[in-house]
Design a protein around this motif. Structure first.
Motif, PDB file in Angstrom:
ATOM      1  N   ASP A   1      -7.462 -12.228  19.489  1.00 45.60           N
ATOM      2  CA  ASP A   1      -8.537 -11.971  18.894  1.00 45.60           C
ATOM      3  C   ASP A   1      -8.361 -10.748  17.598  1.00 45.60           C
ATOM      4  N   PRO A   2      -8.871 -10.862  16.728  1.00 43.30           N
ATOM      5  CA  PRO A   2      -8.521  -9.801  15.558  1.00 43.30           C
ATOM      6  C   PRO A   2      -9.449  -8.563  15.808  1.00 43.30           C
ATOM      7  N   GLN A   3     -10.441  -8.509  16.640  1.00 41.71           N
ATOM      8  CA  GLN A   3     -10.929  -7.138  16.774  1.00 41.71           C
ATOM      9  C   GLN A   3     -10.029  -6.536  17.877  1.00 41.71           C
ATOM     10  N   VAL A   4      -9.764  -7.265  19.025  1.00 43.29           N
ATOM     11  CA  VAL A   4      -8.606  -6.614  19.988  1.00 43.29           C
ATOM     12  C   VAL A   4      -7.591  -6.135  19.334  1.00 43.29           C
TER      13      VAL A   4
ATOM     14  N   ALA B   1      -7.377  -4.985  15.931  1.00 40.86           N
ATOM     15  CA  ALA B   1      -7.847  -3.825  15.118  1.00 40.86           C
ATOM     16  C   ALA B   1      -8.105  -2.587  15.840  1.00 40.86           C
ATOM     17  N   ARG B   2      -8.410  -2.771  17.262  1.00 40.91           N
ATOM     18  CA  ARG B   2      -8.524  -1.749  17.940  1.00 40.91           C
ATOM     19  C   ARG B   2      -7.376  -1.213  18.698  1.00 40.91           C
TER      20      ARG B   2
ATOM     21  N   GLU C   1     -24.339 -15.261  13.690  1.00 39.76           N
ATOM     22  CA  GLU C   1     -23.987 -13.875  13.155  1.00 39.76           C
ATOM     23  C   GLU C   1     -24.529 -13.723  11.629  1.00 39.76           C
TER      24      GLU C   1
ATOM     25  N   GLY D   1     -21.668 -14.332  21.342  1.00 39.49           N
ATOM     26  CA  GLY D   1     -20.152 -14.333  21.274  1.00 39.49           C
ATOM     27  C   GLY D   1     -19.419 -15.484  22.216  1.00 39.49           C
TER      28      GLY D   1
END
Length: 397
Positions: free
Chosen positions: A326-329, A331-332, A308, A315
């Protein structure tokens, strides 16, 4: 509460079952359409019997029929057929996934319905479409993955063909059906005329084969299974780190140079066999063990952080439990909890299309069998309580 979303003015009759049709109806419902799921009174959609279950409710069924209204109609009875015809006069879209000919035998095919509603969009999704030598064959996802070439491309190089882990034959057809419906609605805005949308699961599988078709017709070589490796880009695959696997996608020569310098392997950069992507792909059998030895030196999290920092796409290979945290999941908002009256809170995938002015949303849980029959027939057709009671006694609803 009025429906929200860009399709909030649309009325859809969803006469589908199992997955391809229901998923298309779900997408329309998530975008605001009023989707009325029409099921037979004696059990409804087969997917209601597919596990896993919570308090007798199928999580499978609930996940792809959320936000719809439930109506039971026996379309084989004249009274049931008449009610459907009257509803179709009010509808913007009829969505069905029977084998070709079934709706015609019921007297509910496109040619019949368009006489009553010239602006109707009639979407039919089936295994092989409305024409061709296979049109009347039955089909399920695994059959389509096999016949559509996808299974021949999936799996390890020395292993047997493998089914993709999700029902991509159904899902691709569902998404193409939604695209077709929206295109037909756009044309109707100009002409006032409806049309038929004919989507075949097999066609959709060919449509997403992308470079496999290009490679065959350019090179004459039949594409085969490559495991996680990409046929035209190298290195672009999974590698085992010290503790678990990660995926690294070095998609061009600039990224290759960045990677080699970041990991201190200028020798790879100087190696003539690996100078360009084309050369790396031709010499993948020599490059892969070198890369594998490199990645085994450190744990996955160490590599992901380093890559990264260097700007290299990479990933983890998440299991579903990891994905759930998962924090991205989060956040979306891609995992949503929907309260089902019988099953209680049920977690399902959120709406992946993010619209700034007219966002979609999950309108509610999947309906119980026939849950909204009285409300739909009363509101749209003006049927009285007495008339509905007679229809129920006759087994029509």
């Amino acid at each position: 509460m009025p429906r929200q979303g860009p399709l909030a003015d649309l009325l859809v009759l969803d006469v589908t079952r199992v997955l391809a049709g229901p998923f298309a109806g779900m997408v329309l419902a998530d975008l605001g359409a009023e989707v009325i799921k029409v099921e037979r009174p004696d059990g409804g959609d087969d997917a209601r019997t597919f596990g896993p279950f919570r308090n007798g409710v199928s999580a499978y069924f609930a996940s792809v029929n959320r936000g719809k209204k439930g109506l039971t109609l026996d379309l084989q009875k004249p009274a049931g057929r008449d009610l459907f015809l009257r509803l179709a006069e009010r509808a913007d879209v009829v969505l069905e996934n029977f084998r070709p000919g079934v709706m015609a035998r019921l007297g509910l095919d496109y040619e019949t319905l368009r006489q009553r509603n010239p602006g109707l969009i009639y979407a039919a999704v089936s295994g092989f479409g409305q024409a061709g030598p296979y049109a009347h064959r039955p089909a399920y996802d695994a059959v389509i993955q096999a016949m559509g070439g996808l299974m021949s491309l999936t799996g390890q190089e020395d292993g047997p063909p493998v089914r993709v882990g999700v029902s991509i034959g159904d899902i691709a057809a569902a998404l193409c059906t939604v695209i077709g419906i929206l295109a037909a609605l756009h044309r109707r805005d100009t002409t006032g005329e409806g049309q038929m949308v004919d989507v075949a699961m097999l066609d959709c599988q060919l449509g997403i084969l992308e470079n496999a078709i290009a490679r065959y017709f350019v090179s004459g070589q039949v594409p085969t299974r490559l495991g996680t490796r990409h046929p035209s880009i190298t290195p672009f695959q999974a590698f085992d780190a010290a503790d678990r696997a990660i995926v690294v996608a070095i998609g061009n020569d600039r990224l290759w140079e960045t990677f080699c310098r970041a990991v201190g392997r200028d020798d790879l950069l100087a190696d003539e066999r690996f100078r360009t992507n084309d050369l790396r792909t031709r010499h993948h059998a020599e490059l892969e063990p070198l890369m594998q030895a490199l990645f085994r030196a450190h744990p996955a999290d160490w590599w992901l952080a380093e890559l990264e920092r260097a700007g290299i796409p990479a990933g983890p290979i998440n299991t579903i439990d990891r994905l759930a945290t998962d924090p991205q999941v989060a956040a979306r908002e891609m995992l949503q909890v929907v309260l089902d009256p019988a099953a209680g809170p049920m977690t399902m995938a959120g709406v992946p299309i993010k619209l700034s002015a007219t966002p979609g949303a999950i309108a509610g849980p999947a309906p119980r069998l026939g849950e909204h029959t009285e409300e739909v027939l009363g509101r749209l057709l003006g049927l009285s309580g007495e008339a509905l009671a007679r229809l129920r006694n006759q087994g029509v609803v």
